[in-house]
Design a protein around this motif. Structure first.
Motif, PDB file in Angstrom:
ATOM      1  N   MET A   1     -37.016  59.745 -14.012  1.00 37.05           N
ATOM      2  CA  MET A   1     -36.330  60.042 -15.258  1.00 37.05           C
ATOM      3  C   MET A   1     -37.352  60.612 -16.236  1.00 37.05           C
ATOM      4  O   MET A   1     -38.451  60.089 -16.353  1.00 37.05           O
ATOM      5  CB  MET A   1     -35.694  58.775 -15.821  1.00 37.05           C
ATOM      6  N   SER A   3     -38.537  61.738 -20.144  1.00 35.70           N
ATOM      7  CA  SER A   3     -38.319  61.381 -21.534  1.00 35.70           C
ATOM      8  C   SER A   3     -39.336  62.145 -22.380  1.00 35.70           C
ATOM      9  O   SER A   3     -40.220  62.812 -21.840  1.00 35.70           O
ATOM     10  CB  SER A   3     -38.477  59.869 -21.718  1.00 35.70           C
ATOM     11  N   LEU A  16     -36.621  53.966 -24.618  1.00 36.01           N
ATOM     12  CA  LEU A  16     -36.222  53.615 -23.257  1.00 36.01           C
ATOM     13  C   LEU A  16     -34.713  53.419 -23.206  1.00 36.01           C
ATOM     14  O   LEU A  16     -34.167  52.608 -23.948  1.00 36.01           O
ATOM     15  CB  LEU A  16     -36.921  52.328 -22.818  1.00 36.01           C
ATOM     16  N   THR A  19     -30.229  51.470 -19.602  1.00 37.78           N
ATOM     17  CA  THR A  19     -30.153  51.364 -18.141  1.00 37.78           C
ATOM     18  C   THR A  19     -31.537  51.161 -17.524  1.00 37.78           C
ATOM     19  O   THR A  19     -31.678  50.433 -16.547  1.00 37.78           O
ATOM     20  CB  THR A  19     -29.491  52.610 -17.526  1.00 37.78           C
ATOM     21  N   VAL A  20     -32.558  51.805 -18.083  1.00 36.18           N
ATOM     22  CA  VAL A  20     -33.923  51.648 -17.582  1.00 36.18           C
ATOM     23  C   VAL A  20     -34.397  50.214 -17.825  1.00 36.18           C
ATOM     24  O   VAL A  20     -34.974  49.573 -16.940  1.00 36.18           O
ATOM     25  CB  VAL A  20     -34.876  52.664 -18.253  1.00 36.18           C
ATOM     26  N   GLU A  23     -32.542  47.887 -15.375  1.00 38.09           N
ATOM     27  CA  GLU A  23     -32.992  48.054 -14.001  1.00 38.09           C
ATOM     28  C   GLU A  23     -34.369  47.415 -13.780  1.00 38.09           C
ATOM     29  O   GLU A  23     -34.638  46.849 -12.729  1.00 38.09           O
ATOM     30  CB  GLU A  23     -33.054  49.535 -13.642  1.00 38.09           C
ATOM     31  N   ALA A  24     -35.233  47.475 -14.804  1.00 38.97           N
ATOM     32  CA  ALA A  24     -36.563  46.886 -14.696  1.00 38.97           C
ATOM     33  C   ALA A  24     -36.548  45.381 -14.977  1.00 38.97           C
ATOM     34  O   ALA A  24     -37.542  44.699 -14.759  1.00 38.97           O
ATOM     35  CB  ALA A  24     -37.516  47.586 -15.664  1.00 38.97           C
TER      36      ALA A  24
END
Length: 80
Positions: A1, A3, A16, A19-20, A23-24
């Motif tokens: 992804m 940015s 951020l 979703t990031v 997920e992390a």
């Protein structure tokens, strides 16, 4: 992804996506450590977690409280 680093006040900032974070396994207001080396910035959970004594004490209840434990009679100059 991909940015973009942008200016936020007088500092550079990287936003951020939610979703990031999910997920992390990170959460808002979570403390993190930054590991910096040439060309790389790594974000990882902080190992230094601050606990609030009042919050911890409020969590004590009959289900998680144990009985007094005896370590035997005094053997030195312990104050009882």
């Amino acid at each position: 992804m991909e940015s973009v680093i942008r200016k936020w006040g007088n500092s550079p900032a990287l936003r951020l996506p939610t979703t990031v974070l999910k997920e992390a396994g990170y959460q808002l207001e979570q403390k993190v450590d930054l590991i910096v080396s040439p060309g790389r910035i790594i974000i990882q959970p902080s190992k230094n977690i601050a606990y609030d004594l009042d919050t911890l004490i409020k969590g004590i209840n009959a289900a998680n409280m144990h009985e007094e434990i005896s370590f035997g009679s005094p053997v030195g100059n312990e104050a009882l």
